[in-house]
Design an enzyme around this catalytic site. Sequence first.
Site, PDB file in Angstrom:
ATOM      1  N   GLY A 106       0.823  -1.209   0.000  1.00 48.78           N
ATOM      2  CA  GLY A 106       0.000   0.000   0.000  1.00 48.78           C
ATOM      3  C   GLY A 106       0.853   1.254   0.000  1.00 48.78           C
ATOM      4  N   GLY A 107       0.579   2.133   0.961  1.00 48.63           N
ATOM      5  CA  GLY A 107       1.271   3.418   1.019  1.00 48.63           C
ATOM      6  C   GLY A 107       0.402   4.515   0.422  1.00 48.63           C
ATOM      7  CD1 TRP A 108       0.140  10.283  -0.601  1.00 53.21           C
ATOM      8  CD2 TRP A 108      -1.267   9.939   1.108  1.00 53.21           C
ATOM      9  NE1 TRP A 108      -0.776  11.304  -0.603  1.00 53.21           N
ATOM     10  CE2 TRP A 108      -1.650  11.127   0.441  1.00 53.21           C
ATOM     11  CE3 TRP A 108      -2.008   9.515   2.227  1.00 53.21           C
ATOM     12  CZ2 TRP A 108      -2.736  11.890   0.849  1.00 53.21           C
ATOM     13  CZ3 TRP A 108      -3.098  10.293   2.621  1.00 53.21           C
ATOM     14  CH2 TRP A 108      -3.449  11.457   1.945  1.00 53.21           C
ATOM     15  CD  GLU A 118      -0.616   5.705   4.088  1.00 49.01           C
ATOM     16  OE1 GLU A 118      -0.654   6.884   3.720  1.00 49.01           O
ATOM     17  OE2 GLU A 118       0.413   5.156   4.440  1.00 49.01           O
ATOM     18  CD1 TRP A 174       9.011   7.671   6.240  1.00 44.03           C
ATOM     19  CD2 TRP A 174       7.924   5.711   6.020  1.00 44.03           C
ATOM     20  NE1 TRP A 174       9.000   7.345   4.906  1.00 44.03           N
ATOM     21  CE2 TRP A 174       8.346   6.163   4.745  1.00 44.03           C
ATOM     22  CE3 TRP A 174       7.239   4.502   6.133  1.00 44.03           C
ATOM     23  CZ2 TRP A 174       8.083   5.430   3.586  1.00 44.03           C
ATOM     24  CZ3 TRP A 174       6.981   3.783   4.982  1.00 44.03           C
ATOM     25  CH2 TRP A 174       7.391   4.254   3.720  1.00 44.03           C
ATOM     26  CG  MET A 226       1.512   5.329   9.848  1.00 43.85           C
ATOM     27  SD  MET A 226       1.260   5.405   8.069  1.00 43.85           S
ATOM     28  CE  MET A 226      -0.488   5.063   7.969  1.00 43.85           C
ATOM     29  CB  THR A 227       2.222   9.029  16.151  1.00 46.50           C
ATOM     30  OG1 THR A 227       3.174   7.957  16.258  1.00 46.50           O
ATOM     31  CG2 THR A 227       0.958   8.637  16.850  1.00 46.50           C
TER      32      THR A 227
END
Length: 387
Positions: free
Chosen positions: A100-102, A143, A349, A206-207
């Site tokens: 996935g990923g943005w 996402e 990340w 994913m803070t």
Amino acid sequence: MRFLAALVMLALSLSLTESVMVCYVESWAAHRHEKFDVEDIDPNLCTHLLFAFAGITSDGEISVLDPQHELCDNGGDCAFDRFTALKKQNPELVTILSVGGWAEGSEKYSKMAADPAMRKVFISTSMALLKEHDFDGIDMDWEFPTQRNGMPEDKENFVTLMGELADALHAEGMILTAAVSPSKYTIDDAYDVPGLAEHLDLLNVMTYNLHGDWDNYVHHQSGLYPYKDDTGNNKYLNNDFAINYWIELGMPSNKIVMGMPLYTACWTLDDPSQTDYYSPAEGTYSFNYYEFCYNLKMHPDVWVIKTAEGMNEPYAYYEKLWCCYENHTSVAIKANYAKEHNLAGMMVWSLDLDDYQGKCHDRNFDLIRTMVENFSGSDEVQKSQRR
Ligand SMILES: *[C@@H]1O[C@H](CO)[C@@H](O)[C@H](O)[C@H]1NC(C)=O
Ligand SMILES: *[C@@H]1O[C@H](CO)[C@@H](O)[C@H](O)[C@H]1NC(C)=O
């Protein structure tokens, strides 16, 4: 099959008694100017290495996004195999393929999760790819369900997909993790938290990007706690809120991995004499940690380094450029928070954005190393590095 699953659960519960250090690796770092390839990874630093990313086709099959780099076919660079072969140097290392990923968007995932036949295709093609390249599991980085051209049904379909995928993975002694949003509104819309808690082995929250170039003022992208002047929705935009919200909704703390950005968020200030949080500004390009720390080190006389009142994280400005980042102190405080709140550990990340060449510090990967040392309460990692 049940026996194998029991073994997996046993192995997991054993490994979870010690904090995890989950490290994403950007596959595209192999193509950037400061090339970072699989051989630049220290296989003894992270407990889990996540290869980012694989994608899916419009038919729901898992897809290799950069075959020339990732596969061996046609004189390819075999990055998948070289990545999972790091286990020869550290047999306890867990190597995971992140899907996935943005950039992949949400729509294809929404379609796939809604269709039982497509879910089957995704799961069977994924299992085949994992086995072919000796990965130990999948990290699902959709996402985000219900967002970005998703649909309300994504919430339920995502859990169904995670349940079926977890069954397939656990039966083979593999694990399932997911990267999820830290935002209250996305969490409310997108996630059936008790359902996810049942299937996921680890939850990577994913803070980061809690503030960013879309804000017309400066702030920190990953504050551990709220800032004194935060009001309204901004009170939710900090690590402590996000982690507690996931717990409150039913995620066991010992499955939660708190995310840490190893890059800056930067703005151009409207007025260089106004530098506090909420000073008006326009978002601009960000830096990787290794380049930013080197810039700070080479030009100590031009940068002003500060921490906002009541906050732990540093920011630096120079004329109109204002950047928030993390340093040795702020990562130690966050790792300590993870330990004290009985979280599974920390995630970064990403690995390739840390000071991997040791240009800023007297050792390489200082930020990740600092967190691992804080977990273990000793300088064990430093010793193993020198060996
Ligand atoms: C990290 O930044 C904070 C805030 O500026 C500062 O107080 C601290 O000394 C810095 N830590 C290191 C190791 O430079
Ligand atoms: C971990 O971090 C906390 C907060 O900075 C600090 O007080 C503690 O001494 C650190 N522990 C180790 C072992 O580094």
